[in-house]
Scaffold this motif. Sequence first.
Motif, mmCIF file in Angstrom:
data_model
loop_
_atom_site.group_PDB
_atom_site.id
_atom_site.type_symbol
_atom_site.label_atom_id
_atom_site.label_comp_id
_atom_site.label_asym_id
_atom_site.label_seq_id
_atom_site.Cartn_x
_atom_site.Cartn_y
_atom_site.Cartn_z
ATOM 1 N N GLN A 93 0.842 -1.205 0.000
ATOM 2 C CA GLN A 93 0.000 0.000 0.000
ATOM 3 C C GLN A 93 0.871 1.248 0.000
ATOM 4 O OE1 GLN A 93 -2.479 -0.397 3.468
ATOM 5 N NE2 GLN A 93 -3.551 -2.197 2.669
ATOM 6 N N ILE A 94 1.867 1.250 0.842
ATOM 7 C CA ILE A 94 2.764 2.410 0.936
ATOM 8 C C ILE A 94 3.618 2.534 -0.313
ATOM 9 C CG2 ILE A 94 4.667 3.413 2.256
ATOM 10 C CD1 ILE A 94 3.466 2.025 4.740
ATOM 11 N N GLU A 95 4.091 1.384 -0.860
ATOM 12 C CA GLU A 95 4.932 1.418 -2.059
ATOM 13 C C GLU A 95 4.150 1.957 -3.263
ATOM 14 O OE1 GLU A 95 8.201 0.876 -2.359
ATOM 15 O OE2 GLU A 95 8.143 0.784 -0.167
ATOM 16 N N ILE A 96 2.897 1.526 -3.403
ATOM 17 C CA ILE A 96 2.080 2.013 -4.522
ATOM 18 C C ILE A 96 1.813 3.508 -4.369
ATOM 19 C CG2 ILE A 96 -0.218 1.902 -5.569
ATOM 20 C CD1 ILE A 96 -0.198 -1.083 -5.090
ATOM 21 N N ARG A 97 1.581 3.951 -3.152
ATOM 22 C CA ARG A 97 1.354 5.372 -2.937
ATOM 23 C C ARG A 97 2.611 6.180 -3.282
ATOM 24 N NH1 ARG A 97 -2.544 9.457 -2.598
ATOM 25 N NH2 ARG A 97 -1.006 11.036 -3.057
ATOM 26 N N LYS A 98 3.770 5.685 -2.911
ATOM 27 C CA LYS A 98 5.019 6.357 -3.259
ATOM 28 C C LYS A 98 5.208 6.421 -4.771
ATOM 29 C CE LYS A 98 7.682 5.211 0.912
ATOM 30 N NZ LYS A 98 8.830 4.412 1.437
ATOM 31 N N LEU A 99 4.899 5.308 -5.447
ATOM 32 C CA LEU A 99 5.012 5.263 -6.895
ATOM 33 C C LEU A 99 4.070 6.270 -7.548
ATOM 34 C CD1 LEU A 99 6.206 3.883 -9.412
ATOM 35 C CD2 LEU A 99 4.357 2.209 -9.268
ATOM 36 N N HIS A 100 2.846 6.348 -7.027
ATOM 37 C CA HIS A 100 1.887 7.322 -7.553
ATOM 38 C C HIS A 100 2.399 8.742 -7.383
ATOM 39 C CE1 HIS A 100 -1.455 10.189 -6.919
ATOM 40 N NE2 HIS A 100 -1.921 9.633 -8.010
ATOM 41 N N ASP A 101 2.991 9.036 -6.230
ATOM 42 C CA ASP A 101 3.494 10.386 -5.977
ATOM 43 C C ASP A 101 4.643 10.736 -6.923
ATOM 44 O OD1 ASP A 101 1.632 10.691 -4.005
ATOM 45 O OD2 ASP A 101 3.006 10.338 -2.338
ATOM 46 N N ARG A 102 5.446 9.735 -7.293
ATOM 47 C CA ARG A 102 6.537 9.994 -8.234
ATOM 48 C C ARG A 102 6.019 10.224 -9.647
ATOM 49 N NH1 ARG A 102 9.313 5.848 -5.395
ATOM 50 N NH2 ARG A 102 8.954 4.328 -7.048
ATOM 51 N N LEU A 103 5.010 9.452 -10.046
ATOM 52 C CA LEU A 103 4.514 9.519 -11.426
ATOM 53 C C LEU A 103 3.484 10.628 -11.618
ATOM 54 C CD1 LEU A 103 4.065 5.714 -12.166
ATOM 55 C CD2 LEU A 103 5.940 7.189 -12.904
ATOM 56 N N GLY A 104 2.703 10.946 -10.576
ATOM 57 C CA GLY A 104 1.654 11.963 -10.689
ATOM 58 C C GLY A 104 0.540 11.561 -11.640
ATOM 59 N N MET A 105 0.320 10.253 -11.787
ATOM 60 C CA MET A 105 -0.663 9.737 -12.737
ATOM 61 C C MET A 105 -2.049 9.668 -12.104
ATOM 62 S SD MET A 105 -0.388 6.051 -14.666
ATOM 63 C CE MET A 105 1.233 6.493 -15.287
ATOM 64 N N THR A 106 -3.079 10.055 -12.826
ATOM 65 C CA THR A 106 -4.456 9.902 -12.338
ATOM 66 C C THR A 106 -4.722 8.423 -12.111
ATOM 67 O OG1 THR A 106 -5.117 11.823 -13.639
ATOM 68 C CG2 THR A 106 -6.876 10.417 -12.771
ATOM 69 N N THR A 107 -5.085 8.049 -10.889
ATOM 70 C CA THR A 107 -5.228 6.639 -10.529
ATOM 71 C C THR A 107 -6.579 6.401 -9.874
ATOM 72 O OG1 THR A 107 -2.836 6.448 -10.178
ATOM 73 C CG2 THR A 107 -4.225 4.737 -9.213
ATOM 74 N N ILE A 108 -7.263 5.354 -10.335
ATOM 75 C CA ILE A 108 -8.551 4.949 -9.753
ATOM 76 C C ILE A 108 -8.420 3.492 -9.346
ATOM 77 C CG2 ILE A 108 -11.043 4.790 -10.095
ATOM 78 C CD1 ILE A 108 -10.690 6.718 -12.484
ATOM 79 N N SER A 109 -8.641 3.220 -8.070
ATOM 80 C CA SER A 109 -8.459 1.870 -7.541
ATOM 81 C C SER A 109 -9.741 1.388 -6.877
ATOM 82 C CB SER A 109 -7.309 1.849 -6.530
ATOM 83 O OG SER A 109 -7.067 0.540 -6.043
ATOM 84 N N VAL A 110 -9.970 0.078 -6.936
ATOM 85 C CA VAL A 110 -11.138 -0.541 -6.290
ATOM 86 C C VAL A 110 -10.663 -1.396 -5.123
ATOM 87 C CG1 VAL A 110 -12.817 -2.411 -6.557
ATOM 88 C CG2 VAL A 110 -12.759 -0.567 -8.208
ATOM 89 N N THR A 111 -11.338 -1.285 -3.990
ATOM 90 C CA THR A 111 -11.061 -2.160 -2.859
ATOM 91 C C THR A 111 -12.300 -2.248 -1.969
ATOM 92 O OG1 THR A 111 -9.538 -2.623 -1.029
ATOM 93 C CG2 THR A 111 -10.164 -0.334 -1.360
ATOM 94 N N HIS A 112 -12.345 -3.312 -1.170
ATOM 95 C CA HIS A 112 -13.360 -3.400 -0.110
ATOM 96 C C HIS A 112 -12.703 -3.234 1.253
ATOM 97 C CE1 HIS A 112 -11.697 -7.493 -0.382
ATOM 98 N NE2 HIS A 112 -11.940 -7.545 0.905
ATOM 99 N N ASP A 113 -11.393 -2.993 1.250
ATOM 100 C CA ASP A 113 -10.611 -2.857 2.478
ATOM 101 C C ASP A 113 -10.520 -1.379 2.861
ATOM 102 O OD1 ASP A 113 -8.502 -2.558 4.339
ATOM 103 O OD2 ASP A 113 -7.515 -4.381 3.632
ATOM 104 N N GLN A 114 -11.225 -0.983 3.920
ATOM 105 C CA GLN A 114 -11.273 0.431 4.276
ATOM 106 C C GLN A 114 -9.917 0.965 4.724
ATOM 107 O OE1 GLN A 114 -11.008 1.496 7.643
ATOM 108 N NE2 GLN A 114 -11.366 -0.358 8.803
#
Length: 365
Positions: free
Chosen positions: A180-201
């Motif tokens: 979760q933290i690694e994906i968030r870091k990757l998103h912050d580096r890329l600045g890409m519009t991201t839409i994710s689905v989860t049932h885990d709050q």
Amino acid sequence: MAQPSTTALPVQLQSLSKFYGAVHAVEDVSFDIKAGEFLTLLGPSGSGKTTLLMMIAGFNRPTKGSIRIGGQEIVHLPPHKRNIGMVFQNYALFPHMSVGENIAYPLRLRKIGRAEVEDRVRKALDLVQLGGYADRRTSELSGGQRQRVALARAIIFEPRILLMDEPLSALDKQLRETMQIEIRKLHDRLGMTTISVTHDQREALTMSDRIAVFSKGRLAQVATPTCLYDQPQSQFIAEFIGESSFLPLRKASGGLAYGGQVIQFAETSPDTFDKPMLMLRPERLHLCALEEANKGADGNIFDGQVQTVVFQGDSLLYEVVLSEGHRVVVRVPNRSDDLRRMPQAGNRVALRLDRADTRIVRAEG
């Protein structure tokens, strides 16, 4: 929110619906997603979140409504013309291909030259911390490594939007939290519009700039994680985002009351709901012995009896039944110097809720 990249685009959903006969999987959903934003679609099974994601991806055709990316209507475009990256729940890697070949596949489809493909595959592997893995077979990788390969393949062709469908559900708890933290870091580096689905709050709270909560095909609330947690609009959202207990309130001459006391709020007592419920977050309640309770304190005091005490490592979970009969859960941090003084099952206790933490929500039903 991360600074959006120059290629990141906003997404607008307008009156979007998907019907399967009499079943309304998604009904009249409208909201905007900012360029470079990480937005999570959250909800229980059957709430419509995956159906909505698949309509954005192009795998499901809406019954009605509009989907715009960067102002361009895409409802009539096939998936391969939407320039959207996709990470599936089961990763969907090709077992007969190496790691490098899997990542290069979207570039091969686009007829990119070999030298550029090799260069971009190397950079993508470095980005997801898998440098040197290009010749490995996917069967030789751990679950977390396969998830990184799927991410690299989804972003290597520089899509306008990245979609993720339950990307971490196959991982164990510890690895899932790390990713979760690694994906968030990757998103912050890329600045890409991201839409994710989860049932885990907890996953949604950890990774998102905003969260869109769904219930029975409808959008219940879209807001930042902090706003959703502290100011949910309904009992359903308060229950789904974190833990909560609820007390029914009645209208009284001095405001809203529970039992014999008028509830104190930090601001003017709200009266916007027909069936108001007092939301009690377990970590926001202060537990003390009756003789220590300060009835004149700046907050709301409730009397009750401890029914059970559950040790959960970093905290103790208390189940308290109030004098009026309602059950309330209280979470107390595990501090060794406090344990000997803490109430035990059967003890009469007082619960204090500070005015700043006093919130009401709309009752379900």
